[in-house]
Design a protein around this motif. Sequence first.
Motif, mmCIF file in Angstrom:
data_model
loop_
_atom_site.group_PDB
_atom_site.id
_atom_site.type_symbol
_atom_site.label_atom_id
_atom_site.label_comp_id
_atom_site.label_asym_id
_atom_site.label_seq_id
_atom_site.Cartn_x
_atom_site.Cartn_y
_atom_site.Cartn_z
ATOM 1 N N GLY A 119 9.472 9.778 -3.805
ATOM 2 C CA GLY A 119 8.743 8.443 -3.325
ATOM 3 C C GLY A 119 9.100 7.258 -4.200
ATOM 4 N N ARG A 120 10.223 7.397 -4.924
ATOM 5 C CA ARG A 120 10.222 6.064 -6.186
ATOM 6 C C ARG A 120 10.539 4.813 -5.160
ATOM 7 N NH1 ARG A 120 14.626 9.267 -4.985
ATOM 8 N NH2 ARG A 120 16.860 8.401 -4.895
ATOM 9 N N GLY A 121 10.927 4.866 -3.994
ATOM 10 C CA GLY A 121 11.165 3.544 -3.444
ATOM 11 C C GLY A 121 10.048 3.021 -2.578
ATOM 12 N N GLN A 122 8.943 3.884 -2.512
ATOM 13 C CA GLN A 122 7.743 3.479 -1.902
ATOM 14 C C GLN A 122 6.493 2.585 -2.788
ATOM 15 O OE1 GLN A 122 5.990 7.177 -0.899
ATOM 16 N NE2 GLN A 122 7.418 7.448 0.791
ATOM 17 N N PRO A 123 6.110 1.675 -2.032
ATOM 18 C CA PRO A 123 5.141 0.643 -2.765
ATOM 19 C C PRO A 123 3.825 1.482 -3.538
ATOM 20 C CG PRO A 123 4.986 0.301 -0.500
ATOM 21 C CD PRO A 123 5.925 1.341 -0.594
ATOM 22 N N ARG A 124 3.786 0.989 -4.798
ATOM 23 C CA ARG A 124 2.544 1.374 -5.463
ATOM 24 C C ARG A 124 1.345 0.348 -5.117
ATOM 25 N NH1 ARG A 124 6.830 4.916 -5.496
ATOM 26 N NH2 ARG A 124 6.203 6.682 -6.948
ATOM 27 N N ARG A 125 0.214 0.571 -4.617
ATOM 28 C CA ARG A 125 -0.659 -0.331 -4.278
ATOM 29 C C ARG A 125 -1.796 0.148 -5.382
ATOM 30 N NH1 ARG A 125 0.902 1.525 0.607
ATOM 31 N NH2 ARG A 125 1.500 -0.261 1.989
ATOM 32 N N ARG A 126 -2.776 -0.965 -5.429
ATOM 33 C CA ARG A 126 -3.656 -0.664 -6.416
ATOM 34 C C ARG A 126 -4.762 0.308 -6.329
ATOM 35 N NH1 ARG A 126 -7.452 -5.988 -7.394
ATOM 36 N NH2 ARG A 126 -5.192 -6.865 -7.925
ATOM 37 N N ALA A 127 -4.806 0.918 -4.872
ATOM 38 C CA ALA A 127 -5.771 1.856 -4.687
ATOM 39 C C ALA A 127 -5.225 3.285 -5.292
ATOM 40 C CB ALA A 127 -5.826 1.856 -3.063
ATOM 41 N N HIS A 128 -3.863 3.545 -5.397
ATOM 42 C CA HIS A 128 -3.226 4.562 -6.055
ATOM 43 C C HIS A 128 -3.866 4.661 -7.595
ATOM 44 C CE1 HIS A 128 0.140 4.221 -3.003
ATOM 45 N NE2 HIS A 128 -0.326 5.447 -2.607
ATOM 46 N N TYR A 129 -3.644 3.647 -8.250
ATOM 47 C CA TYR A 129 -4.048 3.638 -9.715
ATOM 48 C C TYR A 129 -5.494 3.737 -9.827
ATOM 49 C CZ TYR A 129 0.671 2.129 -10.539
ATOM 50 O OH TYR A 129 1.908 1.937 -10.679
ATOM 51 N N LEU A 130 -6.509 3.062 -8.870
ATOM 52 C CA LEU A 130 -7.872 3.211 -8.778
ATOM 53 C C LEU A 130 -8.188 4.664 -8.505
ATOM 54 C CD1 LEU A 130 -9.041 0.083 -7.070
ATOM 55 C CD2 LEU A 130 -9.379 0.360 -9.190
ATOM 56 N N ALA A 131 -7.442 5.207 -7.563
ATOM 57 C CA ALA A 131 -7.961 6.785 -7.297
ATOM 58 C C ALA A 131 -7.638 7.550 -8.299
ATOM 59 C CB ALA A 131 -7.303 7.274 -6.170
ATOM 60 N N ALA A 132 -6.462 7.405 -9.184
ATOM 61 C CA ALA A 132 -5.856 8.149 -10.153
ATOM 62 C C ALA A 132 -6.811 8.129 -11.276
ATOM 63 C CB ALA A 132 -4.488 7.743 -10.813
ATOM 64 N N VAL A 133 -7.536 6.878 -11.803
ATOM 65 C CA VAL A 133 -8.407 6.845 -12.928
ATOM 66 C C VAL A 133 -9.667 7.053 -12.618
ATOM 67 C CG1 VAL A 133 -9.162 5.162 -14.619
ATOM 68 C CG2 VAL A 133 -6.752 5.267 -14.023
ATOM 69 N N GLY A 134 -10.111 6.414 -11.241
ATOM 70 C CA GLY A 134 -11.495 6.521 -10.889
ATOM 71 C C GLY A 134 -12.111 7.768 -10.532
ATOM 72 N N LEU A 135 -11.331 8.389 -9.786
ATOM 73 C CA LEU A 135 -12.028 9.759 -9.422
ATOM 74 C C LEU A 135 -12.265 10.580 -10.622
ATOM 75 C CD1 LEU A 135 -10.283 10.306 -5.956
ATOM 76 C CD2 LEU A 135 -12.502 9.608 -6.460
ATOM 77 N N PRO A 136 -11.378 11.058 -11.324
ATOM 78 C CA PRO A 136 -11.923 11.904 -12.631
ATOM 79 C C PRO A 136 -12.987 11.408 -13.432
ATOM 80 C CG PRO A 136 -9.372 11.876 -12.376
ATOM 81 C CD PRO A 136 -9.845 10.715 -11.315
ATOM 82 N N LEU A 137 -12.771 10.020 -13.604
ATOM 83 C CA LEU A 137 -13.972 9.380 -14.415
ATOM 84 C C LEU A 137 -15.252 9.412 -13.899
ATOM 85 C CD1 LEU A 137 -14.490 7.593 -16.911
ATOM 86 C CD2 LEU A 137 -14.034 5.678 -15.573
#
Length: 341
Positions: A119-137
């Motif tokens: 998936g290296r060519g696919q765009p990374r959205r802010r939601a990806h990072y928010l989910a990665a950090v926010g859900l575990p927190l």
Amino acid sequence: MKKLFSPTNVALTLSLLITCLWVVWGVSEMFHEGWYVPFEWLYFLLPAGVMLALTLIGLRWPRAGAVLFAAIGLGLGGLVLWQFRPGGGRSGGWTLTGLLSWVPVTLFPAGVGLLFYRGRGQPRRRAHYLAAVGLPLLLGTALAVGPAYRVAHRLDDGYRGERFIQGNSVALYWAPAGPGWDRDGSIAWNEAALYGRGRIGFEGKRFGAGGLCDWAAHCATQEDMCAYNVCLYLNREGTQLMDTRQDIWRMPTTDEVVRSLVRRGVNAGCVWDGDMGRPSCEVRPDKEIPLWDPRSRVIYYWTADEADEGRAYFVVYHGGVAAIPKFTAMGSRGYRCVRDR
């Protein structure tokens, strides 16, 4: 739908799943084992933190993330092969069933890394990072509220001397801080049971009198515990181990430890039925005085009872009873001697 199941989204979902599982384990263990000195609890959050960092690296730098995930998979595979190698100790060597059972564990990280790479060519959205950090927190915070309140309100008067605990059909004096109260958790059941057999002391007795104790045999016995246990050599004040038997103190039985468990300074009303697991209690006991040192790493007490040839019973501060190999020595498992009068 195609975008929903893109390699990046699938990789993120799988990474989040593992991160959240580590959060559940970490928060549970943090308040169970790690809450005795400042910042010790951070150790239990480390796996979740590492997994979170790997996820963020995979999102931001897919190639680097793929390499790291693959390296973890290979590392786990190598560790398994080494741990279960023939002649490598108490594991019994490689078996097809044992090795196959570890295949998913070793291949999973490599698979996640491959998905990030694809998936290296696919765009990374802010939601990806928010989910990665926010859900575990959010998950960790929700899980920590109840245990944090309980730990913050544990009863502790700071006194570590001899205690008399009476109630629930038991009346015992419990040893003060010192050689009769192992608060460092460094002694195995074998060592405690064989203290007075042969040369006085713990040295060289972790794996039984002949050094051959394994998961099933050649360990200290119930008779050894009754005849040679370390408590028998404790002076009356509980401050010094003597060269000869004093026969004042002894190792408590499983039933005695369970019946002496407390909560908020009151007997918890626990009764052991002879099986492993949680006994019946009027209230859930906790790691509090007068039975426990709330600031010690020890959360399990050895008892005088063996479960079978290779295992002995221990009691958890919350009332649980379990058995573990007699040669086990770890920082969270200690003992406390008792006397009847």
